[in-house]
Design an enzyme around this catalytic site. Sequence first.
Site, mmCIF file in Angstrom:
data_model
loop_
_atom_site.group_PDB
_atom_site.id
_atom_site.type_symbol
_atom_site.label_atom_id
_atom_site.label_comp_id
_atom_site.label_asym_id
_atom_site.label_seq_id
_atom_site.Cartn_x
_atom_site.Cartn_y
_atom_site.Cartn_z
ATOM 1 N N ARG A 287 0.858 -1.178 0.000
ATOM 2 C CA ARG A 287 0.000 0.000 0.000
ATOM 3 C C ARG A 287 0.897 1.233 0.000
ATOM 4 O O ARG A 287 1.977 1.230 0.597
ATOM 5 C CB ARG A 287 -0.891 0.030 1.257
ATOM 6 C CG ARG A 287 -2.041 -0.957 1.224
ATOM 7 C CD ARG A 287 -3.093 -0.551 0.202
ATOM 8 N NE ARG A 287 -4.249 -1.433 0.188
ATOM 9 C CZ ARG A 287 -4.381 -2.499 -0.595
ATOM 10 N NH1 ARG A 287 -3.422 -2.831 -1.436
ATOM 11 N NH2 ARG A 287 -5.480 -3.230 -0.555
ATOM 12 N N GLU A 316 -3.957 7.556 -3.695
ATOM 13 C CA GLU A 316 -4.417 7.139 -5.028
ATOM 14 C C GLU A 316 -5.788 7.724 -5.317
ATOM 15 O O GLU A 316 -6.624 7.765 -4.418
ATOM 16 C CB GLU A 316 -4.483 5.610 -5.086
ATOM 17 C CG GLU A 316 -3.105 4.982 -5.024
ATOM 18 C CD GLU A 316 -3.161 3.476 -4.844
ATOM 19 O OE1 GLU A 316 -4.265 2.912 -4.811
ATOM 20 O OE2 GLU A 316 -2.088 2.869 -4.722
ATOM 21 N N HIS A 334 -1.635 0.639 -9.419
ATOM 22 C CA HIS A 334 -2.242 -0.308 -8.458
ATOM 23 C C HIS A 334 -2.921 -1.444 -9.230
ATOM 24 O O HIS A 334 -4.122 -1.688 -9.080
ATOM 25 C CB HIS A 334 -3.249 0.408 -7.548
ATOM 26 C CG HIS A 334 -3.540 -0.378 -6.290
ATOM 27 N ND1 HIS A 334 -3.845 0.200 -5.090
ATOM 28 C CD2 HIS A 334 -3.564 -1.716 -6.059
ATOM 29 C CE1 HIS A 334 -4.062 -0.731 -4.169
ATOM 30 N NE2 HIS A 334 -3.895 -1.913 -4.749
HETATM 31 O O1 GLV Z 1 -4.425 -4.190 -3.685
HETATM 32 C C1 GLV Z 1 -4.885 -5.255 -3.869
HETATM 33 C C2 GLV Z 1 -5.416 -6.092 -2.836
HETATM 34 O O2 GLV Z 1 -5.442 -5.696 -1.654
HETATM 35 O O3 GLV Z 1 -5.871 -7.191 -3.173
#
Ligand code: GLV
Length: 361
Positions: A287, A316, A334
Amino acid sequence: MILHCTWWICGIKVKTQPLFFSRNLSPIIISGVESSMAMGDKHNHKDNKELQPLLVFGPPTIFPIFEAQNSHTYRFLKAFSSQFPLHQFLTEQKVDPSSIQVILCNPIQKIPADVIRLLPSLRIIVTSSAGTDHIDLVECSRHNIQVVSAAADHAGDVAEMAVGLLLDVMGKISAADRYVRKWGPSMPLNLSFGSKLKGKRVGIVGLGKIGTAVAKRLEAFDCRIMYNSRNQKPLVSYPFYSNVVELAGNSDVLVLCCPLNEQTRHITNREVMLALGKDGFIVNVGRGALIDEKELVQCLMEGEIGGAGLDVFENEPIVPNELFALDNVVLSPHASSFTSDGFTETCKLAAEALQVFFSSN
Ligand SMILES: O=CC(=O)O
């Protein structure tokens, strides 16, 4: 009160309302997976003051959503339409928030307490992500709202992205691509040398499923793996560091794979980056807020670290402008878990979660 969802495509507000109804006619908000492809567009929703929707799903996207038959949202809708009689609204709609029972979202779309409080009939939130840090879980439990992760097992996909970003930033592949595209007949080859991955010391922060998959792949490059996690793992022979600064000091590369929580927020700060050093690289597939982004930008600009491969960002889909000008950074929206196969499975799991929920509630 009227709930008004607005979609943005390539920075242009479009009158597309991704709302449809489940079989018992409760509106479901499709909050569009393509919005995670939104980075890099300057026209993010924060800039737009003319319209003040209650919820803004789907900030500017790179791909047209509803025209593209193979787009994620299209396939997402299709997966649901085999389970529920759906009425998809392609024109601007207004919906009474008190009738909404379900939110489908991805990890970029925050579902904070004030949104939850606006939806008195909300019963279930299904996220396409494994992480649920974008949802206010305390507020959900207060209102007895179920939160379901419909993420497929995508550790392998995320690990491949981590290795890809690493090879790219170390080998300057994207920078070379940009260079060649501007390459005229008289332009000398002056791109600086890249670094090889073979034999590097790699510190993995978070040795769960994803971290382990990254380690396994990097072993094939003869990398020396070490790790940090909440606790040392008794069955793992890689060296363990309880302190991330020490891990960084002994690594050439840091790969961030852990979940975001209050213990891991900004786990990579300037001190860690200085310990990693000027030839060190960071890859973040966890993250954005695992790194102090301001300090990262500063370290990259000042050459305090060698480079970074980033699939995630702190706010984001907003990406710090400074990063666009840097050649020692590789950026990805992402998207590590959105492989075609993985996403198909996620759609299926999300549909199943709703089916189970509505048949037992
Ligand atoms: O970012 C992607 C997830 O948490 O699966």
